[in-house]
Design an enzyme around this catalytic site. Structure first.
Site, PDB file in Angstrom:
ATOM      1  CG  HIS A 162      -0.769  -0.188   2.495  1.00 36.73           C
ATOM      2  ND1 HIS A 162       0.217   0.510   3.121  1.00 36.73           N
ATOM      3  CD2 HIS A 162      -1.316  -0.985   3.447  1.00 36.73           C
ATOM      4  CE1 HIS A 162       0.267   0.162   4.390  1.00 36.73           C
ATOM      5  NE2 HIS A 162      -0.644  -0.755   4.607  1.00 36.73           N
ATOM      6  CG  HIS A 219      -3.703  -5.926  12.517  1.00 34.27           C
ATOM      7  ND1 HIS A 219      -4.649  -4.939  12.458  1.00 34.27           N
ATOM      8  CD2 HIS A 219      -2.728  -5.559  11.631  1.00 34.27           C
ATOM      9  CE1 HIS A 219      -4.276  -4.030  11.580  1.00 34.27           C
ATOM     10  NE2 HIS A 219      -3.111  -4.383  11.051  1.00 34.27           N
ATOM     11  CD  GLU A 278      -3.176  -3.146   6.957  1.00 34.76           C
ATOM     12  OE1 GLU A 278      -2.563  -2.928   8.018  1.00 34.76           O
ATOM     13  OE2 GLU A 278      -3.013  -2.464   5.928  1.00 34.76           O
ATOM     14  CG  ASP A 301      -0.963  -7.289   6.242  1.00 33.07           C
ATOM     15  OD1 ASP A 301      -2.025  -6.788   6.647  1.00 33.07           O
ATOM     16  OD2 ASP A 301       0.148  -6.979   6.712  1.00 33.07           O
ATOM     17  CG  HIS A 355      -1.062   0.111  11.683  1.00 33.78           C
ATOM     18  ND1 HIS A 355      -1.239   0.493  10.379  1.00 33.78           N
ATOM     19  CD2 HIS A 355      -1.126  -1.234  11.672  1.00 33.78           C
ATOM     20  CE1 HIS A 355      -1.368  -0.573   9.608  1.00 33.78           C
ATOM     21  NE2 HIS A 355      -1.302  -1.627  10.367  1.00 33.78           N
ATOM     22  CG  ASP A 411       1.089  -4.843  11.435  1.00 32.78           C
ATOM     23  OD1 ASP A 411       1.499  -5.728  10.669  1.00 32.78           O
ATOM     24  OD2 ASP A 411       0.066  -4.170  11.222  1.00 32.78           O
ATOM     25  CE1 TYR A 424       5.626  -3.748   8.598  1.00 33.71           C
ATOM     26  CE2 TYR A 424       5.437  -2.809  10.795  1.00 33.71           C
ATOM     27  CZ  TYR A 424       4.896  -3.533   9.755  1.00 33.71           C
ATOM     28  OH  TYR A 424       3.622  -4.027   9.849  1.00 33.71           O
ATOM     29  CG  HIS A 474       4.756  -7.983   8.421  1.00 34.70           C
ATOM     30  ND1 HIS A 474       4.183  -8.542   7.295  1.00 34.70           N
ATOM     31  CD2 HIS A 474       3.821  -7.132   8.925  1.00 34.70           C
ATOM     32  CE1 HIS A 474       2.964  -8.041   7.132  1.00 34.70           C
ATOM     33  NE2 HIS A 474       2.715  -7.205   8.117  1.00 34.70           N
TER      34      HIS A 474
HETATM   35 FE1  FEO Z   1      -1.413  -3.701   9.663  1.00 28.77          FE
HETATM   36 FE2  FEO Z   1       0.737  -6.180   8.615  1.00 28.77          FE
HETATM   37  O1  FEO Z   1      -0.862  -5.198   8.710  1.00 28.77           O
END
Ligand code: FEO
Length: 393
Positions: free
Chosen positions: A24, A78, A80, A82, A145, A164, A192, A225
């Site tokens: 993104h 989370h 999101e 991903d 976030h 994250d 990051y 990640h």
């Molecule tokens: Fe906020 Fe890795 O997604």
């Protein structure tokens, strides 16, 4: 595809996205991973999903250890996509599983997916869920976030699964920080933080304080990640870095970022860089024609001085500079000293708009500097004087 044991009976069952080059708007030249963890206890628990198109890889790694029909809990730290993209498929395969998340997580899941038959256990900070030999506790970290963001802590394994938090967009064969050059992992973690978490420094500080109050004993941080921080030294390293970044501490260095049409703004950028070099202040210079805005932000994160140069195109800020300013405005770095500069052909004024962005961010700014067409030596000398004064400000 196999799972990898990271602690006794705790397995990495994530997916490696070798080809990811954009996240993104964030440049990801080294790809990324979506890490998920499987805890084999009396009540088998899967923590986090992966990006939708990587679902098959996660499912295969889980199946190398256990059938989905035996999973009791799916922790969603989370929503999101991903991390949640594979959750619908997981819930189809494990309809008996109860999703552990917080109330914002439940709302976000319902807003993204058809959750009709899903069962939930809603938790808040400090709640504990026993899964047999282990107790899972949770730390909600709203707006770190997303509103739903939270971390899971496994006391018996001294293991923090922060989603994250503490992550890096880095896809390599290694799974642990200790197995990869430390400076490259730190650079990826800094990038990051600068591009994902920077606007939420106060929430990060709060999360670190809450973790302290909960007296979490941590010897492994396994983010969702990148690589896993293991051992007290690596845990202290990344916690220390987050503490510094969350406080918005700047170091004495400068970032000169600009674009140019016919070389005028580039000449001014060169002069600015030379002044910092003469003052023995570390400086980096980025031309937005060849450098991605997210790479610039990694240096902006802890820079004391940020100088932004723009040409004027059709009475507007040059588009690549405007894109950088929009991106930076959203990430909202604090406590900088800012100087806007640039060039124009027949209508001055757009450099003031650059300064306005810096003012809106609450930076200490100098009067902007702009020159008609190509700056001659007298103009360059004048700008050098201005930068000298700016450095001393
Ligand atoms: Fe906020 Fe890795 O997604």
């Amino acid at each position: 595809m196999k799972a990898v044991e990271i602690k006794k009976d705790v397995y990495w069952v994530g997916a490696r996205d070798w080809n990811l080059r954009e996240f993104h708007g964030y440049n990801t030249p080294d790809g990324s991973t979506y890490n998920s963890y499987l805890i084999m206890d009396d009540k088998i628990t899967l923590v986090d999903g992966v990006k939708g198109y990587m679902t098959a890889e996660q499912l295969a790694r889980v199946r190398s250890i256990v059938d989905f029909g035996k999973i009791s809990y799916v922790v969603v730290n989370h929503v999101e996509q991903d991390h949640s993209g594979s959750i619908p498929e997981i819930m189809k395969l494990a309809p008996q599983a109860v999703i552990i998340t917080n109330s914002a997580g439940k709302m976000a899941l319902e807003a993204h997916f058809d959750t009709t038959d899903w069962q939930y256990q809603i938790i808040k900070t400090g709640d504990v869920v026993n899964i047999g030999k282990r107790n899972l506790s949770f730390l909600t970290t709203p707006m770190l976030h997303w509103p739903d963001s939270m971390m899971t802590y496994v006391a018996e394994d001294k293991l923090l699964l922060p989603n994250d938090g503490f992550g890096q967009h880095l896809c390599v064969e290694a799974l642990f920080v200790k197995d990869y050059p430390n400076d490259l992992v730190v650079k990826a973690a800094k990038s990051y933080y600068a591009n994902i978490l920077l606007p939420y420094g106060s929430q990060a500080e709060k999360a670190l304080a809450s973790a302290g109050e909960m007296k979490l004993d941590i010897d492994m941080i396994a983010p969702s990640h990148g690589l896993i921080w293991s051992g007290k030294d690596e845990v202290a390293q990344i916690l220390g870095l987050y503490d510094t970044w969350a406080q918005g501490k700047n170091v004495r260095k400068a970032v000169v970022v600009y674009d140019t049409m016919w070389g005028a703004t580039a000449k001014l950028a060169e002069v600015a860089m030379a002044e910092f070099q003469d003052a023995d202040i570390p400086v980096v210079k980025y031309n937005l024609g060849v450098t991605h805005i997210s790479d610039v932000m990694t240096d902006v994160l802890d820079a004391e001085y940020v100088l932004v140069g723009t040409p004027t195109l059709n009475n507007q800020i040059f588009p690549r500079v405007a894109a950088f300013l929009t991106y930076m405005k959203g990430l909202a770095p604090k406590g900088k000293k800012g100087l806007a500069f640039g060039s124009y052909g027949w209508r001055p004024g757009v450099v003031k708009e650059v300064k306005q962005v810096m003012d809106d961010l609450g930076w200490q700014t100098a009067e902007s500097f702009e020159e008609k067409y190509t700056p001659k030596s007298d103009v360059l000398n004048r700008f050098a004087e201005k930068v000298k004064i700016f450095i001393g400000s």
